[in-house]
Write an enzyme that holds these catalytic residues in place. Structure first.
Site, PDB file in Angstrom:
ATOM      1  N   HIS A 118      50.097  -9.841  84.360  1.00  0.00           N
ATOM      2  CA  HIS A 118      50.977  -8.734  84.898  1.00  0.00           C
ATOM      3  C   HIS A 118      50.161  -7.566  85.298  1.00  0.00           C
ATOM      4  CE1 HIS A 118      53.520 -11.530  82.908  1.00  0.00           C
ATOM      5  NE2 HIS A 118      54.562 -11.230  83.868  1.00  0.00           N
TER       6      HIS A 118
ATOM      7  N   MET B  35      44.527  -9.805  77.269  1.00  0.00           N
ATOM      8  CA  MET B  35      43.546 -10.002  78.490  1.00  0.00           C
ATOM      9  C   MET B  35      42.778  -8.767  78.890  1.00  0.00           C
ATOM     10  SD  MET B  35      44.186 -13.207  78.171  1.00  0.00           S
ATOM     11  CE  MET B  35      42.873 -13.474  79.178  1.00  0.00           C
TER      12      MET B  35
ATOM     13  N   ASP C  94      23.244  -8.761  83.640  1.00  0.00           N
ATOM     14  CA  ASP C  94      22.812  -8.294  84.878  1.00  0.00           C
ATOM     15  C   ASP C  94      21.668  -7.396  84.840  1.00  0.00           C
ATOM     16  OD1 ASP C  94      22.584  -8.239  87.697  1.00  0.00           O
ATOM     17  OD2 ASP C  94      23.915  -6.323  87.361  1.00  0.00           O
TER      18      ASP C  94
END
Length: 303
Positions: A65, A99, A114
């Site tokens: 959500h 989440m 990275d």
């Protein structure tokens, strides 16, 4: 496919903490410590990347959500051959932040990867996990396993068989979903004496919680709150307030409802609901998980 419907949930303070770790060479870690990477300060940049990750979680994960949060924090620590990332996300919402916290950690770790990939080809993201979560249904709500309940529908027309009682039957279904044992069900007219008599019959049947449906409006025959309050010891005002505030988000007409809850001298909890199926469904989903706590308090078991 669809997201989970959380529209019926109360907004509560929620918090989630996630953790992750990446293994790097000692040489690469020295470059990070000395801020020698070409792309800049890896630690601060990865903290920032983690915050971006938390904010963009619903854009990455389709079933999350798009909820706002009130606080997000990403902490990074350097160990001997590894870097640890911890993220905390906190706010007041209808659904949790697991989440968002996990995504913050994931993105922070990916940013480290990275920025360092040109100097260490053997990096390994070793684990990402949820450490803790607080708030919401899992913390505040309980089912009604072991609790005996009764349902009483208050309606002149339903009691005369003019139409079928659907709201009371729905209440029975919702209470069973909460693992309650339904020991009594009855339909009575909008008569003070009949309502009170039915409540006493329910208690005699062993009910500890009584749910009524109907008679909470402003009409001359709507007297369920008055009938219950006459035999009650206390009113649970917060339940009534919550139902009106919550209901008004669906329709402002909910503000004229007199839905309420009471404690009887025997420690019995009576939840007085409106007569519509929608109200019964929404308010039992809203408050059903709090009835056990209210019952324990009414019986003197404390908080």
């Amino acid at each position: 496919m669809r997201t989970v419907d959380v529209s019926y949930k109360l907004q509560t303070l929620r918090e989630a903490v996630a953790y992750g770790r990446i293994k790097l060479s000692k040489g690469c870690i020295e470059k990070i410590k000395n801020k020698e990477l070409p792309k800049g300060d890896c630690i601060e940049a990865s903290k920032l990347a983690g915050l971006y990750g938390a904010k963009n979680t619903p854009m990455l994960l389709p079933f999350c959500h798009p909820v706002g949060f009130d606080h997000a924090q990403v902490e990074i620590s350097i160990g001997d051959g590894f870097i640890e990332v911890t993220a905390k996300v906190r706010g007041i919402a209808r659904t949790g932040y697991e989440m968002e916290a996990l995504t913050a950690v994931s993105v922070a770790l990916l940013n480290i990867y990275d920025m360092c990939k040109g100097f260490d080809s053997n990096m390994v993201i070793e684990e990402i996990k949820l450490v803790s979560k607080k708030g919401g249904k899992s913390q505040y709500f309980e089912n009604l396993k072991g609790v005996k309940v009764a349902v009483i529908t208050v309606s002149d027309r339903a009691s005369r068989g003019i139409y079928e009682d659907k709201s009371g039957k729905l209440a029975v279904e919702k209470l069973k979903e909460l693992s309650a044992e339904v020991v009594f069900y009855k339909v009575v007219p909008d008569e003070r004496e009949e309502i009170q008599k039915a409540i006493k019959e329910a208690i005699s049947s062993g009910a500890e919680v009584v749910v009524t449906s109907g008679g909470t409006g402003l009409g001359p025959r709507d007297i369920t709150p008055e009938a219950v309050s006459e035999i009650a010891l206390k009113e649970i005002k917060g339940f009534g307030e919550a139902m009106r505030i919550f209901g008004s988000q669906y329709t402002p007409k909910a503000l004229v409802s007199r839905a309420s809850a009471y404690v009887l001298p025997e420690g019995i909890v009576v939840l007085v609901l409106p007569g519509s199926k929608g109200a019964v469904k929404d308010y039992l989903e809203l408050l059903g998980g709090l009835l056990k706590h209210a019952l324990d308090m009414a019986k003197g078991k404390g908080h």
